[in-house]
Design an enzyme around this catalytic site. Sequence first.
Site, mmCIF file in Angstrom:
data_model
loop_
_atom_site.group_PDB
_atom_site.id
_atom_site.type_symbol
_atom_site.label_atom_id
_atom_site.label_comp_id
_atom_site.label_asym_id
_atom_site.label_seq_id
_atom_site.Cartn_x
_atom_site.Cartn_y
_atom_site.Cartn_z
ATOM 1 C CB CYS A 1 -0.876 -0.101 1.162
ATOM 2 S SG CYS A 1 -0.124 -0.020 2.888
ATOM 3 C CG HIS B 1 -4.294 0.650 3.981
ATOM 4 N ND1 HIS B 1 -3.895 -0.135 3.055
ATOM 5 C CD2 HIS B 1 -5.070 1.574 3.381
ATOM 6 C CE1 HIS B 1 -4.080 -0.062 1.891
ATOM 7 N NE2 HIS B 1 -5.172 0.885 2.150
ATOM 8 C CG ASP C 1 -7.014 2.484 -0.148
ATOM 9 O OD1 ASP C 1 -5.731 2.498 -0.840
ATOM 10 O OD2 ASP C 1 -7.156 1.685 0.722
#
Lengths: 327, 675
Positions: free
Chosen positions: B424, B468, B484
């Site tokens: 991520c 994250h 995201d």
Amino acid sequence: MIPRGAAPWRGWLESWQRRRAAAPGGTFTVTHRTLYILPTAAGASYALTLFVLWLLAINYSLSLGHALVFWLAAVAVVAIPATAATLRGVTIGVGEPGAAFAGAILRWPVTLRSEVARFRPLELTAPSSHACALLTPSTGSVRAFLEQQAEQRGLQRLGRLVVATRHPFGWFRAWTVLWPAATAWVYPRPEPEAPPWPATASLSDGTNAPSPAALPGEEDFTDLRPWTAGEPLRRVVWKIVARGGPRMLTKRESPGGGIVLLRWSDTVEAGETEARLSRLCAWVLAAHRQGMAFGVELPDGLIPPDRGEVHLHAVLRRLALFPPEAA
Amino acid sequence: MILPAPIARRFRALSLLTGPLAGTAAAPLALALVLALGSQFEEFPPGIQAGIALLAFVWFMRRRQGAGALTGWRLWLTGLACALGVRWQYGYWFGQEPGVALVALLVWLKWLEARSERDERLIASLTLFLLTAVFLRGQTPLHALAVFAGAGLTLLACARLALSPFSLPPGGEGEREAGRTMVRAIPLALLLFILVPRVPGPLWGLPADARAGRTGMSETLEAGSIASLARSDEIAFVVEVLEGELPSARYWRGPVLEVYDGRSWKPSPWRVPNPALDATQGPAQVRYRSLQEPSDLPWIFTLERTHVLRGAVDVERTPTGSWRARQPLLQRTLFTGEARSGEPLPETLTPTAIRALTFLPPQANPRTREAGESIAQAHLQPEARLEAIADFFRRRQLRYTLTPPPMERDSADQVLFDTRAGFCEHFADAFAVMARAAGIPARIVLGYLGGERNPANGTWVIRQADAHSWVEVWLARRGWVRVDPTTFAQPDRAERPLGEVLGEREGLPLLLRPEWRWAWRLRAQLEAWEYGWNVWVAGFDAERQHRLWQRLGWRSDRALGWALAATGIALALTALLVWWLQRPPAPRDPLERQWRRFCRLMARHGLARAPAEGPLDYGRRVMNRFPEARDAIDAVIRPYLAARYGGRLEADEAAAAMRHALRRLRRRLRQEKSI
């Protein structure tokens, strides 16, 4: 506890305690009225420790640290009534220790009793003496001895008796104060190397008495007779018993050993009053040991000659109570 | 028990512990110290560990040999060595950890020279201190068990010290009674725990070293900084929903990184108040409680759009809308938060802010910049540019992996053009760089995504593995919008846990793997208990306490007074209760009970029975004093004598007669008094 230094409030405190301790009869039962309790030095330092731990718990927001401190504090709170209950309900009785010569040891028998089965470790303190006594659930009563030096001739009392306990953790001390009514006779100290009484003292046949100092322990075992039950044990010749022999009595106390009159005026060379009483005391004991009939002439009166234990003690008591200024 | 010689020799080490110390106060005290130091032994540096072990060994050997107290220069020299050793191991003296280490060493030294009961009591105090210090390391049930056992042993040592003049065998009635006293204190301790007002700490500044070296989120983003967390299944925080429902995409926001230097992202040092944060709209939708595990950082991870947050520590909201405490969260801390849902009011940015938020260092990531700039030329509207960047990401077919190939520099370029794989943080980094290149203000948010529901108590557990990072971009019409980039590589990451999303298994914690569900369930139950413990026992703080008082109906302005009063009453009641429990028991014999009532009554009228006085004599004396009540007194004494000595009357019958007669007598005496 009351400190040794004579503070002005001490007299007031003691009279207050005396009023509370006054109890009829020879025994004294601790009740909430006569029980005192205060933290000890150990308790104060424990409190200080808990305070520090509490600050630590606050500063680092330790919830379990709080829990620990609160539990430790709660134990201390619960320990207060537990300590008091250890002493409450104890019945204290002080017996008479019998007579002793000045300078010897008086053993005061203290009987501690409790109706409630409970573990009670008790510490007894009287002037210049200390003893421990333990009452357990299985023992209803226990006897402890307080040993005190017989100091001055006359009637001696035990004095201020403190019965205390620090059970269960030592942070608190519960105690009670009493002034036992029991008394003990203290006879004058016999002079150790007393000279023999003057020849004029003997009233019977004019023969010189043997030196009292030579007598004790020097028995020849020729004039012995067997002991029979009921006769005083103190006349048994224990040396023979120790060798495995039978109990034998010296015959020397048998009547007819002569008559002697021990006079106050004969003791002038001994010096001051107490020394003169010591010499008289030594003579009285020697005469008694030899089985003689003895009388004592004192400035305030005459004790006619007689023999035997009862007479001996009557004479010694008279000597014990002899007023110091009478000479 | 007689053991054969070789076995006995082998177990001599054990018998030593019981042999020379048996029955002394030193035995439980030594055990308590072992518990206190054993629970935190691994926290000491090796030099301190060796020192403690050596001193304890020397103490034990000297005790065993019956050697006397250590005195003189050897003592002072050892003390000096301890202090210097602490200085050497920690580098400084004044702090929590060297302080505890110094006490841990000096307690043995003090014991080596202990002579009196007072010395041993001091050692007991130091032991209690060391036991409390265990809680600085952790407050789990296991820690609590060790500490309370150690404290019980210390109190047992105190009891033995108080009994020392009696030289009793160990384990006797006295020690059992001390144990009973400890048990009797428990209800009062619970009351104090609930009632005594908590003082919010800290009282003095926490030393800088208080707790160091925790794993967890950092506040800068570099390549690989989150992937290393994905392997840890340690709990980051636990959330309990009090009202409302969590959204399906659960983004937990932490620090917001706005400053980019070409390699790493950092939070902005600016502290400009942001009025736009308060101008949000919509009602509170979710109210939740969050228990954050300790970390080295002040950041509190909150649900997006959390507008109210309360806790035991002071918190503030940064201009970026994330929450931080004024100090690092060194302890497990409980917060209550409220979050809104729906669109926020658009926030406006000044041209300076826009310039800062689109800044890129000139040399870094040339290819990504070029792609971003070409998108900016192709599209005029920021929304269209954003859509174009998303398209670009989707077309790259990026692979989501925990173990991306190592990247040295220009990580955005490498992820997008060379390796085309990453975790991520790589995607967020690349997306933010490209968005900035396209002229859109962009920032990176660190936090956690998802979390799983614990079926045992309904809480949401968020682990380090859920760490994250994502991007927020600013659009003039909508304000800050979350994007995201990981979803371009793995569209369902936001809704599904990591273990299901990642195809590859290696490197994932065992319990995140689907086939280990049974173990997962067991752990869920344990964690539910742990949460209850942490919230209600270990986390019981001033805030919790006030909440509890409110539930008891105490108005908050009066609550402190109520609590203090209740504490006082509890103390007094406990003392009275214990006093009453330990009173001399009333006689079971009904006859005796009535007789004692009679004696008490007469004692109140000034006629106490003498200990040696029999009932007949006593009765006569009483009758002489109160001749008018003669017959009433006789009616009390006669049945007593008849039942006790004559055997002519049943005890119960006599007791009833006495009770009746006593009532009559009492009335008579009252009449007489009034006359």
